[in-house]
Every structure is written in structure tokens, then in C-alpha cells.
Design a protein around this motif. Structure first.
Motif, mmCIF file in Angstrom:
data_model
loop_
_atom_site.group_PDB
_atom_site.id
_atom_site.type_symbol
_atom_site.label_atom_id
_atom_site.label_comp_id
_atom_site.label_asym_id
_atom_site.label_seq_id
_atom_site.Cartn_x
_atom_site.Cartn_y
_atom_site.Cartn_z
ATOM 1 N N LYS A 274 0.928 -0.607 9.929
ATOM 2 C CA LYS A 274 -0.386 -1.096 10.309
ATOM 3 C C LYS A 274 -1.434 0.003 10.307
ATOM 4 N N ALA A 275 -1.017 1.235 10.605
ATOM 5 C CA ALA A 275 -1.968 2.345 10.592
ATOM 6 C C ALA A 275 -2.552 2.531 9.200
ATOM 7 N N GLN A 276 -1.713 2.400 8.191
ATOM 8 C CA GLN A 276 -2.188 2.520 6.814
ATOM 9 C C GLN A 276 -3.103 1.361 6.442
ATOM 10 N N THR A 277 -2.717 0.141 6.827
ATOM 11 C CA THR A 277 -3.526 -1.041 6.520
ATOM 12 C C THR A 277 -4.896 -0.945 7.171
ATOM 13 N N ASN A 278 -4.937 -0.561 8.443
ATOM 14 C CA ASN A 278 -6.215 -0.443 9.156
ATOM 15 C C ASN A 278 -7.089 0.643 8.555
ATOM 16 N N ALA A 279 -6.483 1.766 8.187
ATOM 17 C CA ALA A 279 -7.249 2.851 7.578
ATOM 18 C C ALA A 279 -7.820 2.427 6.240
ATOM 19 N N CYS A 280 -7.027 1.687 5.476
ATOM 20 C CA CYS A 280 -7.484 1.194 4.172
ATOM 21 C C CYS A 280 -8.665 0.245 4.337
ATOM 22 N N HIS A 281 -8.555 -0.698 5.257
ATOM 23 C CA HIS A 281 -9.643 -1.638 5.491
ATOM 24 C C HIS A 281 -10.912 -0.919 5.927
ATOM 25 N N ARG B 237 0.829 -1.202 0.000
ATOM 26 C CA ARG B 237 0.000 0.000 0.000
ATOM 27 C C ARG B 237 0.864 1.253 0.000
ATOM 28 N N GLU B 238 2.008 1.187 0.673
ATOM 29 C CA GLU B 238 2.889 2.351 0.712
ATOM 30 C C GLU B 238 3.343 2.751 -0.686
ATOM 31 N N ILE C 42 -3.220 5.597 -3.525
ATOM 32 C CA ILE C 42 -3.321 6.962 -4.059
ATOM 33 C C ILE C 42 -4.366 7.780 -3.301
ATOM 34 N N HIS C 43 -4.935 7.206 -2.231
ATOM 35 C CA HIS C 43 -5.892 7.957 -1.414
ATOM 36 C C HIS C 43 -5.162 9.103 -0.726
ATOM 37 N N GLU C 44 -5.732 10.269 -0.770
ATOM 38 C CA GLU C 44 -5.009 11.464 -0.307
ATOM 39 C C GLU C 44 -4.660 11.420 1.166
ATOM 40 N N GLU C 45 -5.408 10.688 1.970
ATOM 41 C CA GLU C 45 -5.119 10.595 3.398
ATOM 42 C C GLU C 45 -4.369 9.306 3.750
ATOM 43 N N VAL C 46 -4.860 8.195 3.251
ATOM 44 C CA VAL C 46 -4.272 6.894 3.592
ATOM 45 C C VAL C 46 -2.847 6.780 3.066
ATOM 46 N N SER C 47 -2.572 7.392 1.919
ATOM 47 C CA SER C 47 -1.233 7.298 1.322
ATOM 48 C C SER C 47 -0.169 7.961 2.182
ATOM 49 N N LEU C 48 -0.573 8.808 3.119
ATOM 50 C CA LEU C 48 0.381 9.492 3.999
ATOM 51 C C LEU C 48 0.749 8.642 5.209
ATOM 52 N N LEU C 49 -0.009 7.588 5.468
ATOM 53 C CA LEU C 49 0.238 6.729 6.619
ATOM 54 C C LEU C 49 1.234 5.632 6.266
ATOM 55 N N ARG C 50 1.685 4.906 7.274
ATOM 56 C CA ARG C 50 2.636 3.831 7.085
ATOM 57 C C ARG C 50 2.298 2.655 7.995
#
Length: 307
Positions: free
Chosen positions: A145-152, A130-131, A135-143
């Protein structure tokens, strides 16, 4: 373009092949034909990657045509889908899937450049994290598990912030059955997502079950979580580890885990308590079922881990 016949296989090669390249490709085809493992080495600068690609794809092509026909791809897309939206592996074809891995995505990018130099055009896709693909404007800034959880969370249809990129994947794949017929890289997937809207991450996940060759880093095969998420029929797959110099270390890392010092401290305390209890039982009732020396050794070993 020169064509060589190696072990009964017609092999197209972009250049006049050196003797060492012919030997290398012969060994690749031999291992595929005999269904055995192979550990192959060749001097630096002899085009190992190109030889490996040409030999493997020539052998695969000899079994049947690549999955590039419009009707076959549409049958994959219109067929049953998994609950997570991923496409099932081909039901009508028993042809093996080639899984080509290397250490980093930069190395995989070079492999795809080599693929473009050949005449072979298998259905293909590159898997990334995902990193690299979000291309989501908010999720793409995370890294992490935080990014994975936000994506889900954003991919759940009932949420108000439902990800628009995720919702466009199925329709885009259905309307573009030729995607992956020509070599594409991670940057190409990201550009498609930004220009047309579908999520590049889930786009690659949708495509990966209807391809002839799948490109991914080592950890997609070594890490149990990543490997399980692919749902690949491993018994009918060709696994290739290119530039496998660091594979041993990666396997060790995948099997390793971290323990917090607080947990080790608690273990030391419990081991000491067990030593005291064992000694007390021996003195009180001559109970020799628990040897305090064993707990003392355990305590010493755990203490050593804290040093």
C-alpha cells in the motif's frame, strides 16, 4: 505450417498435431461456439497451452480480423478516455476480448513464448503490479500500500513532484499505435519505459482496453479490487484459466480476511456482558426475548478463534 479444419474453423498449428491435441482443440472450439463453460484436462507434455492458444485465437479470428490495423488502434487512442486515463473498450466492435490468466507471471511468460511460435498476432498486453512495472527511482523501492499511495500522490498534476513517467504515457501510446501487435512481456514493457520514458504500469493499463487478448495472473479476476479496476465488459469476454490447480485456494484467500486479537477480545467481553444482561432481565422481569445461551455460544466460538 499445418492447417486443420476443426468444427468449420481453419486452425494453424506450428507442428503436426497429435490426435489428443486435435481432440483437445476441438473441445475448446466447441465450448466457444456453444458459449458454455469447459473444464479440460490433458496429459503432461501434450502442449495444452499451445493448443489452448491456437484453438481460441483461430475461433476469434473467424469472427473478424484482429485489432492490428493502424486506423482502428488510432480510433481507440483518439477517442474518449476515462478519467483515470485508461482507454474505453471498443465502441464499434462487438468482438469478444480474450482474458488469459495463469497463476504466476513466470507461467504467463511461458504462455507468451508459446504465442510467439504461432502465426497468430492478436493485439495483446500483459498486466502486472507496480512492484513489477514501476521504474520511478523512489516509488519502485516501496512495496504494498505504501507504493500504491506514493504512486497516486506523484500522479497528481498539481504536485511539485509530479511523476514524469506517468505524464509521458498518453503521448507514447498515441505515437506508437503498433505497440502490442507483436507479443510483449513484462520485461519488454519495463525496457520500453526505461529507454523511452513512459510508465510501464500505466502503459499496460492504457493498452488493455484496445486489445484482443489480455494476459494477467488469476488475482486480477478473483480479487474484487483488481477486477473492478479493469473496467472490462465481462459479458463479452472469454475467460481462460490455464493451469488452474490452485484456483480453489486463491478464491478462498480472496474471500478471507484477518481480525486482530484485540477485536476478538473485545467481542468476547461484549458477549459476556450480553449474557449477564440477559440473565438479569430474566430474573427481574421474566423477559425471555433474549436467550443468554445464544450469547454464551457466541462467546465460546469467538474464544475458540483465539486459541
Amino acid at each position: 505450417m499445418p492447417t486443420y479444419k476443426i468444427r468449420g474453423i481453419n486452425l494453424d498449428f506450428p507442428f503436426e498435431a497429435y490426435d489428443c491435441q486435435l481432440v483437445y482443440m476441438e473441445k475448446v472450439i466447441q465450448s466457444l461456439q456453444t458459449r458454455c463453460n469447459a473444464l479440460l484436462e490433458s496429459p503432461t507434455g501434450t502442449g495444452k497451452t499451445l493448443c489452448l492458444l491456437c484453438a481460441t485465437l483461430a475461433w476469434r479470428k473467424s469472427l473478424g480480423s484482429f485489432s492490428t490495423s493502424q486506423s482502428e488502434i488510432r480510433s481507440h487512442i483518439s477517442g474518449s478516455q476515462h478519467s483515470d486515463g485508461s482507454l474505453p473498450q471498443s465502441q464499434g466492435s462487438k468482438l469478444p476480448t480474450i482474458i488469459y490468466t495463469s497463476r504466476t507471471h513466470s507461467q504467463i511468460r511461458q504462455v507468451i513464448q508459446e504465442l510467439k511460435r504461432t502465426t497468430y498476432r492478436p493485439k495483446m498486453v500483459v498486466l502486472g503490479s507496480r512492484e513489477q512495472l514501476c521504474i520511478h527511482e523512489e516509488v519502485s523501492l516501496l512495496r504494498g500500500k505504501a507504493q500504491t499511495n506514493a504512486c497516486h500522490s506523484l500522479c497528481k498534476k498539481r504536485t511539485k513532484r509530479y511523476c514524469a513517467h506517468f505524464s509521458r504515457v498518453t503521448e507514447f501510446v498515441k505515437n506508437n499505435p503498433g505497440l502490442g501487435d507483436d507479443p510483449i512481456d513484462i520485461e519488454d514493457l519495463v525496457n520500453i519505459g526505461r529507454s523511452c520514458g513512459p510508465c510501464p504500469y500505466y502503459l499496460s493499463r492504457d493498452l488493455h482496453k484496445a486489445v484482443d487478448i489480455l494476459f494477467a495472473p488469476y488475482n486480477y479476476l478473483i480479487d474484487p479490487g483488481n477486477r473492478k479496476s479493469l473496467n472490462i465488459e465481462w459479458n463479452n469476454s472469454i475467460l481462460i484459466f490455464d493451469e488452474a490447480h490452485n484456483l480453489e485456494g486463491l478464491c478462498a484467500d480472496a474471500a478471507s480476511f484477518d481480525l486482530p486479537s484485540s477485536l476478538l477480545t473485545a467481542c468476547i467481553s461484549e458477549a459476556k456482558t450480553c449474557v449477564d444482561l440477559s440473565i438479569a432481565r430474566r430474573e427481574k422481569s421474566s423477559d425471555k426475548s433474549s436467550n443468554p445461551d445464544n450469547f454464551a455460544i457466541l462467546r465460546g466460538k469467538v474464544s475458540f478463534c483465539l486459541q
